[in-house]
Structure formats: C-alpha cells, structure tokens
Design an enzyme around this catalytic site. Structure first.
Site, short mmCIF file in Angstrom:
data_model
loop_
_atom_site.label_atom_id
_atom_site.label_comp_id
_atom_site.label_asym_id
_atom_site.label_seq_id
_atom_site.Cartn_x
_atom_site.Cartn_y
_atom_site.Cartn_z
N TYR A 67 -16.30 1.06 13.54
CA TYR A 67 -16.06 1.94 12.38
C TYR A 67 -17.31 2.06 11.52
O TYR A 67 -17.58 3.12 10.94
CB TYR A 67 -14.84 1.46 11.58
N GLN A 102 -5.68 15.17 11.14
CA GLN A 102 -5.70 13.94 11.94
C GLN A 102 -7.05 13.23 11.75
O GLN A 102 -7.22 12.10 12.19
CB GLN A 102 -5.55 14.26 13.43
N HIS A 149 -3.73 10.25 9.54
CA HIS A 149 -4.25 9.07 10.24
C HIS A 149 -5.20 8.26 9.35
O HIS A 149 -5.99 7.47 9.85
CB HIS A 149 -4.92 9.48 11.55
N THR A 179 -7.74 20.70 17.85
CA THR A 179 -7.11 19.49 18.36
C THR A 179 -6.68 19.71 19.81
O THR A 179 -6.22 20.78 20.19
CB THR A 179 -5.92 19.03 17.48
N ASN A 198 -9.22 27.19 18.89
CA ASN A 198 -9.89 26.19 19.71
C ASN A 198 -10.72 26.92 20.77
O ASN A 198 -10.18 27.77 21.48
CB ASN A 198 -8.82 25.32 20.39
C1 BV8 Z 1 3.11 6.34 16.83
C2 BV8 Z 1 -7.21 7.26 13.64
C3 BV8 Z 1 5.33 5.60 16.46
C4 BV8 Z 1 -8.03 6.10 14.13
C5 BV8 Z 1 -6.00 8.12 15.58
C6 BV8 Z 1 2.30 3.26 23.55
C7 BV8 Z 1 2.44 2.44 22.43
C8 BV8 Z 1 2.53 2.95 21.14
C9 BV8 Z 1 2.42 4.31 20.94
C10 BV8 Z 1 2.26 5.11 22.04
C11 BV8 Z 1 2.22 4.61 23.34
N1 BV8 Z 1 2.07 5.67 24.20
C12 BV8 Z 1 2.01 6.81 23.49
C13 BV8 Z 1 2.13 6.49 22.19
C14 BV8 Z 1 2.08 7.36 21.10
C15 BV8 Z 1 0.62 7.40 20.65
C16 BV8 Z 1 -0.05 8.51 21.44
O1 BV8 Z 1 0.21 9.65 21.18
N2 BV8 Z 1 -0.88 8.14 22.43
C17 BV8 Z 1 -1.53 9.16 23.23
C18 BV8 Z 1 -2.90 8.65 23.67
C19 BV8 Z 1 -0.62 9.49 24.41
N3 BV8 Z 1 0.63 7.68 19.23
C20 BV8 Z 1 0.60 6.69 18.35
O2 BV8 Z 1 0.46 5.51 18.64
C21 BV8 Z 1 0.83 7.11 16.92
N4 BV8 Z 1 1.86 6.33 16.33
O3 BV8 Z 1 3.47 6.95 17.81
O4 BV8 Z 1 3.97 5.55 16.08
C22 BV8 Z 1 6.06 6.44 15.48
C23 BV8 Z 1 5.76 7.79 15.38
C24 BV8 Z 1 6.48 8.57 14.47
C25 BV8 Z 1 7.45 7.99 13.70
C26 BV8 Z 1 7.72 6.63 13.80
C27 BV8 Z 1 7.01 5.85 14.69
C28 BV8 Z 1 -0.43 6.91 16.10
C29 BV8 Z 1 -1.54 7.75 16.65
C30 BV8 Z 1 -2.73 7.71 15.69
C31 BV8 Z 1 -3.92 7.09 16.37
N5 BV8 Z 1 -5.08 7.20 15.48
N6 BV8 Z 1 -7.02 8.22 14.72
C32 BV8 Z 1 -9.45 6.48 14.44
O5 BV8 Z 1 -9.84 7.64 14.23
O6 BV8 Z 1 -10.19 5.59 14.87
S1 BV8 Z 1 -5.85 9.22 16.84
C33 BV8 Z 1 -7.23 10.15 16.93
O7 BV8 Z 1 -7.18 10.74 18.21
C34 BV8 Z 1 -7.28 11.31 15.97
O8 BV8 Z 1 -6.79 10.99 14.72
C35 BV8 Z 1 -6.49 12.38 16.67
O9 BV8 Z 1 -5.13 12.27 16.38
C36 BV8 Z 1 -6.74 12.04 18.09
C37 BV8 Z 1 -7.90 12.86 18.60
O10 BV8 Z 1 -7.38 14.07 18.90
P1 BV8 Z 1 -8.16 15.37 18.46
O11 BV8 Z 1 -8.37 15.34 16.99
O12 BV8 Z 1 -7.38 16.45 19.04
O13 BV8 Z 1 -9.60 15.25 19.13
P2 BV8 Z 1 -9.97 15.51 20.66
O14 BV8 Z 1 -11.35 15.01 20.86
O15 BV8 Z 1 -8.87 14.99 21.54
O16 BV8 Z 1 -9.94 17.10 20.80
C38 BV8 Z 1 -10.87 17.87 20.06
C39 BV8 Z 1 -10.48 19.31 20.27
O17 BV8 Z 1 -11.35 20.12 19.48
C40 BV8 Z 1 -10.62 19.79 21.71
O18 BV8 Z 1 -9.46 20.50 22.09
C41 BV8 Z 1 -11.84 20.73 21.66
O19 BV8 Z 1 -11.69 21.80 22.57
C42 BV8 Z 1 -11.77 21.22 20.25
N7 BV8 Z 1 -13.04 21.64 19.68
C43 BV8 Z 1 -14.29 21.19 19.95
N8 BV8 Z 1 -15.19 21.84 19.15
C44 BV8 Z 1 -14.47 22.69 18.36
C45 BV8 Z 1 -13.11 22.56 18.68
N9 BV8 Z 1 -12.14 23.26 18.05
C46 BV8 Z 1 -12.52 24.13 17.10
N10 BV8 Z 1 -13.81 24.31 16.71
C47 BV8 Z 1 -14.81 23.61 17.33
N11 BV8 Z 1 -16.09 23.79 16.95
#
Ligand code: BV8
Length: 253
Positions: A67, A103, A124, A197, A222
């Site tokens: 971090y 996010q 987040h 996202t 996106n």
């Molecule tokens: C939850 C903070 C329950 C930290 C982040 C097993 C155990 C426990 C949970 C799970 C499990 N399996 C699945 C889950 C659920 C899990 C999950 O979803 N896992 C995924 C991997 C399958 N989720 C959780 O654990 C969440 N909590 O489920 O709790 C609950 C829920 C509800 C109610 C009660 C209980 C918590 C998830 C939060 C994790 N923390 N961040 C840190 O930053 O270090 S996640 C982090 O990754 C981000 O915050 C964000 O959410 C995610 C990244 O995604 P994006 O932002 O989309 O980024 P990415 O790189 O993927 O994509 C970028 C996009 O931008 C691309 O599409 C690209 O094309 C585009 N782009 C690029 N350039 C541009 C552009 N777009 C526009 N303009 C540009 N110029």
C-alpha cells in the site's frame, strides 16, 4: 439479453436518479495502474492476493509496503477530465440526483471536489486513511494528504488500543462500505453509468443487474467493454468520453 448498442449521440438521461459506478479505468489517465492491466501486479503478486485479511495476518509488513507503493503513485496523481466531468454533472444536477459510487481507493474525486456540492461514496474505502487492525470501532486516521512521506509509520499503532494500523480499504472477503445504501441507490436509479470497471468484483459488479431490474437505462463507458446487463456502450476512454457526454447531458454541447 441483447448485446449493448452504441449510445445514441443525442441520448440524455430521463428524469430521476443517476448512479455512476467507477472503477480503476477512471483513474488510468491519472497514471494509476488498473488491477487487471499492466499495473495490476506488485512484486510478481496479484493485487487481489495481497488485498486480503489473510495476507495481512501472514505478513503485515509486506502488505504495508504494497500500500505504501500504491499510495506514492496516488499522491503524485491528479484528477483527470473524467473525474472532473462527473463532479461537474453532480454539481449541476445535485447530490440527491447524481450518486458517484467508486470502487477506487485513490481519493482522486476528493482532490477536485467542491465539498458543498460534491459527495462520493467510496465502497472499497481509501488508502489515504488508516484504521485499527483490531476491527474494533476505533477512530480512523487520515495522515494523507499532508504527511511528509507516502509510507505508513509501522511504529504508530491505534491510539485507543495500540494494535497495528491497516489501510482503511475493503479487502476481499470483507463487506464493502455503505453496501445497503449503495444497493438501494442502484435499484432506485433511472440511469446507471458504469465507468472503467471490468465487472469482475462483487457486489460492485452486480449493481448493474439490480439497476436494470429496477428499470434503469444502463450504460458502460470502457475502451474494452466488459459487457453485461448494459443497454448502451461508449467504447472509449473515460477521460475523452465523459467531458463530451456531460456537456451533452447538461445541454452545453
Ligand atoms: C464481499 C480495495 C461479502 C482494496 C478491492 C471468496 C471469499 C470471499 C469473497 C469472495 C470469494 N469469491 C468471490 C468473492 C466475492 C469477492 C469477489 O468478487 N471476488 C472476485 C475476484 C470474484 N468480493 C469480495 O470479497 C467483496 N466482499 O463479497 O463480502 C458480502 C457482500 C455484500 C454484502 C454482504 C457481504 C469485497 C471486494 C472488495 C475488494 N477490494 N479494492 C485495494 O484496492 O487494494 S477490489 C478492487 O478490484 C477494486 O476496488 C475493484 O473493485 C476491483 C478492480 O476492478 P476494476 O476497478 O474494474 O479494475 P480492473 O483493472 O479489473 O478493470 C479496469 C477496467 O478499466 C477494464 O475494464 C479496462 O478496460 C478499463 N479501462 C482501462 N483504461 C480505461 C478504462 N476505462 C475507461 N477509461 C480508461 N482510460
């Protein structure tokens, strides 16, 4: 469900709430790496392997350094035209109509926000804040911006209990902040705009489904559309698409 169509040039939101969900792509033009793009790795490890309570338990110093490194990039970054356009839309139509839910943990909206007219919901958390690792409800601290260095001082613990401090972010397996409010706002929205996202992480990724079920028109901005329950797509970068889109919506174009 039909694939999203290109957003018509003259389209404007219907009356009613606008829900904007942003992800790492919104901050890409500010020089902050996305999770699943080239910037998503750190010391050969995936961000989502380090952004977990277990990683922190197993090696808190490694997670702190992870971090610290990201915070240094964030503190050197400035909001880009994508952030500014969304803040302008909210300032014009009001915080009760336009909901900016992010996010991202980079705090970039706050750098340019007018506190009297803008409010963002950080589902987040933020790496600019630290909180007690004991998970007790002890006060959160906000050393940044302002602190002389982007690095957290590992010798400074919680002022209440002395436990280690951790970044005030939501890790995988933890419940996102404001999750009930966010779900309620998504369901009540009439326009749902997803910006930068990949739609991989839940529950954020499921919000478009809730908005669509609630009757919203759903749009993705996106350059590499992730697809999903969107009616329309703007296959362009946020920093170039959003200023013109907001001008069009505000009738300024
Ligand atoms: C939850 C903070 C329950 C930290 C982040 C097993 C155990 C426990 C949970 C799970 C499990 N399996 C699945 C889950 C659920 C899990 C999950 O979803 N896992 C995924 C991997 C399958 N989720 C959780 O654990 C969440 N909590 O489920 O709790 C609950 C829920 C509800 C109610 C009660 C209980 C918590 C998830 C939060 C994790 N923390 N961040 C840190 O930053 O270090 S996640 C982090 O990754 C981000 O915050 C964000 O959410 C995610 C990244 O995604 P994006 O932002 O989309 O980024 P990415 O790189 O993927 O994509 C970028 C996009 O931008 C691309 O599409 C690209 O094309 C585009 N782009 C690029 N350039 C541009 C552009 N777009 C526009 N303009 C540009 N110029």
């Amino acid at each position: 469900m039909d694939a999203p169509s290109p957003l018509p040039a003259n389209w404007r939101p219907p009356p009613g709430p606008v829900f904007v969900l942003s992800g790492a792509g919104l901050s890409a033009a500010s020089g902050i790496g996305t999770f699943r793009g080239p910037g998503g790795l750190w010391e050969g490890q995936r961000a989502d392997e380090l952004a977990t309570p277990r990683a922190f338990r197993d090696d808190p110093d490694r997670v702190r350094r992870f971090y610290d490194a990201r915070r240094a990039v964030v503190l050197a970054a400035t909001p880009n035209p994508g952030h500014l356009a969304l803040l302008r839309l909210q300032a014009a139509w009001g915080r009760e109509r336009v909901h900016l839910v992010t996010q991202n943990v980079d705090g970039l909206f706050d750098v340019a926000a007018d506190p009297t007219r803008n409010r963002t919901i950080e589902m987040h958390g933020s790496l600019l804040r630290l909180r007690c690792a004991s998970d007790e409800d002890h006060p959160v601290v906000s050393p940044w911006p302002g602190a002389a260095t982007a690095e957290q001082d590992p010798d400074v613990g919680c002022a209440v209990c002395g436990a280690r401090l951790r970044p005030d972010v939501v890790w995988f397996g933890e419940v996102p902040d404001h999750v009930l409010l966010i779900h309620r706002l998504a369901i009540a929205s009439r326009t749902f705009l997803s910006v930068g996202t990949s739609g991989v992480v839940y529950p954020a990724a499921g919000l478009v489904d809730k908005a669509r079920q609630g009757g919203a028109v759903c749009i993705e901005v996106n350059p590499e559309p992730a697809g999903g329950a969107f009616h329309y797509v703007v296959a362009a970068p946020a920093e170039t698409a959003l200023p013109g889109l907001v001008d069009q919506w505000l009738g300024a174009a």
